[in-house]
Design a protein around this motif. Structure first.
Motif, PDB file in Angstrom:
ATOM      1  N   ASN A   8       0.580  -1.103  -0.028  1.00  0.00           N
ATOM      2  CA  ASN A   8       0.103   0.255  -0.279  1.00  0.00           C
ATOM      3  C   ASN A   8       1.143   1.094  -0.017  1.00  0.00           C
ATOM      4  N   ILE A  10       1.151   5.356  -0.341  1.00  0.00           N
ATOM      5  CA  ILE A  10       0.459   6.746  -0.116  1.00  0.00           C
ATOM      6  C   ILE A  10       1.041   7.996  -1.180  1.00  0.00           C
ATOM      7  N   ALA A  34      -3.064   4.850  -2.713  1.00  0.00           N
ATOM      8  CA  ALA A  34      -3.986   4.822  -1.335  1.00  0.00           C
ATOM      9  C   ALA A  34      -4.193   6.848  -1.021  1.00  0.00           C
ATOM     10  N   ALA A  81     -15.151   4.219   7.733  1.00  0.00           N
ATOM     11  CA  ALA A  81     -13.367   4.177   7.873  1.00  0.00           C
ATOM     12  C   ALA A  81     -12.911   4.443   8.977  1.00  0.00           C
ATOM     13  N   GLY A  82     -11.669   3.699   9.042  1.00  0.00           N
ATOM     14  CA  GLY A  82     -10.506   4.131  10.202  1.00  0.00           C
ATOM     15  C   GLY A  82      -9.575   4.525   9.118  1.00  0.00           C
ATOM     16  N   GLY A  83      -8.628   6.246   9.547  1.00  0.00           N
ATOM     17  CA  GLY A  83      -7.947   6.288   8.791  1.00  0.00           C
ATOM     18  C   GLY A  83      -8.361   7.873   7.677  1.00  0.00           C
ATOM     19  N   GLY A 112     -16.674   0.861   7.941  1.00  0.00           N
ATOM     20  CA  GLY A 112     -17.440   0.234   8.431  1.00  0.00           C
ATOM     21  C   GLY A 112     -17.869  -1.038   8.435  1.00  0.00           C
ATOM     22  N   LEU A 132     -11.255  -4.432   4.924  1.00  0.00           N
ATOM     23  CA  LEU A 132     -11.913  -4.356   6.243  1.00  0.00           C
ATOM     24  C   LEU A 132     -10.016  -3.658   7.338  1.00  0.00           C
ATOM     25  N   GLY A 133     -10.541  -3.104   7.686  1.00  0.00           N
ATOM     26  CA  GLY A 133      -9.122  -2.049   8.765  1.00  0.00           C
ATOM     27  C   GLY A 133      -9.307  -2.539  10.034  1.00  0.00           C
ATOM     28  N   THR A 134     -10.186  -1.725  10.313  1.00  0.00           N
ATOM     29  CA  THR A 134     -10.285  -1.648  11.914  1.00  0.00           C
ATOM     30  C   THR A 134     -10.575  -3.065  12.675  1.00  0.00           C
ATOM     31  N   MET A 234      -6.552   5.723  14.456  1.00  0.00           N
ATOM     32  CA  MET A 234      -7.334   5.580  13.864  1.00  0.00           C
ATOM     33  C   MET A 234      -8.256   3.507  14.493  1.00  0.00           C
ATOM     34  N   ALA A 235      -9.212   4.213  14.094  1.00  0.00           N
ATOM     35  CA  ALA A 235     -10.678   2.834  13.969  1.00  0.00           C
ATOM     36  C   ALA A 235     -11.625   3.487  13.689  1.00  0.00           C
ATOM     37  N   SER A 238     -16.498   0.818  12.958  1.00  0.00           N
ATOM     38  CA  SER A 238     -17.059  -0.870  13.583  1.00  0.00           C
ATOM     39  C   SER A 238     -16.333  -1.134  14.731  1.00  0.00           C
TER      40      SER A 238
HETATM   41  C1  LIG Z   1      -5.605   2.308  12.338  1.00  0.00           C
HETATM   42  C2  LIG Z   1      -5.483   1.799  10.562  1.00  0.00           C
HETATM   43  C3  LIG Z   1      -4.819   2.631   9.412  1.00  0.00           C
HETATM   44  C4  LIG Z   1      -4.758   2.475   8.986  1.00  0.00           C
HETATM   45  N1  LIG Z   1      -3.614   3.163   7.492  1.00  0.00           N
HETATM   46  C5  LIG Z   1      -4.211   2.585   6.087  1.00  0.00           C
HETATM   47  C6  LIG Z   1      -3.117   3.200   5.445  1.00  0.00           C
HETATM   48  O1  LIG Z   1      -1.481   3.326   6.015  1.00  0.00           O
HETATM   49  N2  LIG Z   1      -3.220   3.176   4.010  1.00  0.00           N
HETATM   50  C7  LIG Z   1      -4.650   2.999   3.618  1.00  0.00           C
HETATM   51  O2  LIG Z   1      -4.761   2.660   2.075  1.00  0.00           O
HETATM   52  N3  LIG Z   1      -5.669   2.326   4.448  1.00  0.00           N
HETATM   53  C8  LIG Z   1      -5.155   2.984   5.829  1.00  0.00           C
HETATM   54  N4  LIG Z   1      -6.116   2.407   6.216  1.00  0.00           N
HETATM   55  C9  LIG Z   1      -7.415   2.011   6.354  1.00  0.00           C
HETATM   56  C10 LIG Z   1      -7.904   0.243   5.499  1.00  0.00           C
HETATM   57  O3  LIG Z   1      -6.553   0.652   4.583  1.00  0.00           O
HETATM   58  C11 LIG Z   1      -9.337   0.250   5.043  1.00  0.00           C
HETATM   59  O4  LIG Z   1     -10.066   0.935   4.659  1.00  0.00           O
HETATM   60  C12 LIG Z   1     -10.169   1.062   5.975  1.00  0.00           C
HETATM   61  O5  LIG Z   1      -9.927   0.624   7.354  1.00  0.00           O
HETATM   62  C13 LIG Z   1     -11.513  -0.106   5.814  1.00  0.00           C
HETATM   63  O6  LIG Z   1     -12.311   0.408   7.244  1.00  0.00           O
HETATM   64  P1  LIG Z   1     -12.728   0.136   8.273  1.00  0.00           P
HETATM   65  O7  LIG Z   1     -11.595   0.364   9.033  1.00  0.00           O
HETATM   66  O8  LIG Z   1     -14.108   0.210   8.670  1.00  0.00           O
HETATM   67  O9  LIG Z   1     -12.561  -1.459   8.113  1.00  0.00           O
HETATM   68  C14 LIG Z   1      -6.316   2.533   7.452  1.00  0.00           C
HETATM   69  C15 LIG Z   1      -7.137   2.289   8.897  1.00  0.00           C
HETATM   70  C16 LIG Z   1      -7.071   1.792  10.540  1.00  0.00           C
HETATM   71  C17 LIG Z   1      -8.071   0.824  10.923  1.00  0.00           C
END
Ligand SMILES: Cc1cc2nc3c(=O)[nH]c(=O)nc-3n(C[C@H](O)[C@H](O)[C@H](O)COP(=O)(O)O)c2cc1C
Length: 266
Positions: A8, A10, A34, A81-83, A112, A132-134, A234-235, A238
């Protein structure tokens, strides 16, 4: 690993071109661009060494443009989403984009998603997958600090809030994170800098830089150092569904069985 994996990147990273070159040298199969619109030449550079490129787009018009100009797949990510987040919810983005795109392009839905029933819904609408990230941030395999994980287990959806911009002169890119002392300090910092602008004690460029750099390194401070008061937790919304540390395989198995059960009921 001998298994395929992706990286990934940025888009606003100052050394994006060098990072793409590193991916090429290591035979990375998939690159996610991203955090913004991919700069000119970046998609082509990745495709040049045979990798697939996944792009993000906040609007249908931009999604079409990026996919027509070489993106192999699209991720649409809603504000739950988180972040770093945009202003529109996942459910609205999915309704706007999937019917228009799913026949010709590969689209992943993010933001979410905490349970398999939601995954089933987006697959039915034409998504090829979800991101999904969170839900995974506190997996057993995650190197996040135990205090970071504890903060997730305790939190409910309403505590995962988007950062607030206080002054129109000082732009803030919204980030969804758990509320903590850092969140309050950030608001106070914006007021302080706005005050310095009013009294002409600070140049605009310097003021904006101070705000932009406020969170620099803050995710690392929370995740690695365990500073859950001042770092960035970051959260996504969900987070309320993340209750315990579980192996990734168990999380995926649970999501899959919920999703399959939902599809079987239809
Ligand atoms: C702690 C954390 C760090 C994240 N870091 C990145 C990142 O570096 N690059 C990115 O494209 N998305 C990042 N994300 C977003 C996730 O890739 C993902 O798209 C997102 O978490 C999906 O939504 P959700 O948090 O509701 O599952 C991050 C999410 C979290 C929770």
């Amino acid at each position: 690993t001998d298994k395929p994996f992706g990286v990934n990147l940025i888009t606003m990273h100052p050394q994006l071109t060098d990072l793409i070159e590193v991916c090429g040298r290591h035979g990375i199969g998939h690159v996610v661009l991203a955090g913004g619109i991919p700069p000119k030449g970046s998609v082509e550079a990745i495709k040049g060494f045979g990798a697939k490129v996944l792009v993000f787009a906040p609007t249908l018009a931009l999604a079409k443009k990026l996919l027509r100009s070489g993106g192999d797949a699209l991720v649409i990510e809603g504000m739950e989403a988180g972040g770093h987040i945009g202003p529109v919810s996942t459910s609205v983005l999915a309704q706007e984009m999937l019917p228009e795109l799913h026949e010709d392009y590969l689209v992943f839905v993010a933001g979410g998603i905490g349970r398999g029933e939601a995954i089933a819904g987006y697959l039915e609408m034409g998504a090829v997958g979800v991101q999904l990230g969170t839900r995974f941030a506190c997996a057993t395999e995650s190197i996040a600090h135990p205090d970071f994980k504890k903060a997730f287990f305790r939190a409910s959806a309403r505590e995962a809030v988007a950062s607030v911009q206080v002054d129109p002169r000082l732009p803030v890119i919204p980030v969804r994170a758990l509320k903590n002392k850092g969140t309050e300090h950030f608001t106070a910092k914006q007021r302080e800098v706005a005050g310095l602008l009013d009294s002409e004690s600070l140049e605009m460029a310097e003021a904006q830089l101070q705000i932009e750099h406020y969170w620099a390194g803050a995710l690392r401070r929370a995740v690695i150092d365990g500073d859950v008061e001042n770092g960035s937790l970051m959260a996504g919304q969900s987070v309320g569904m993340v209750k315990a540390e579980e192996p990734v395989a168990d999380i995926i198995a649970e999501l899959m069985s919920e999703s399959e059960a939902a599809l079987a009921r239809r």
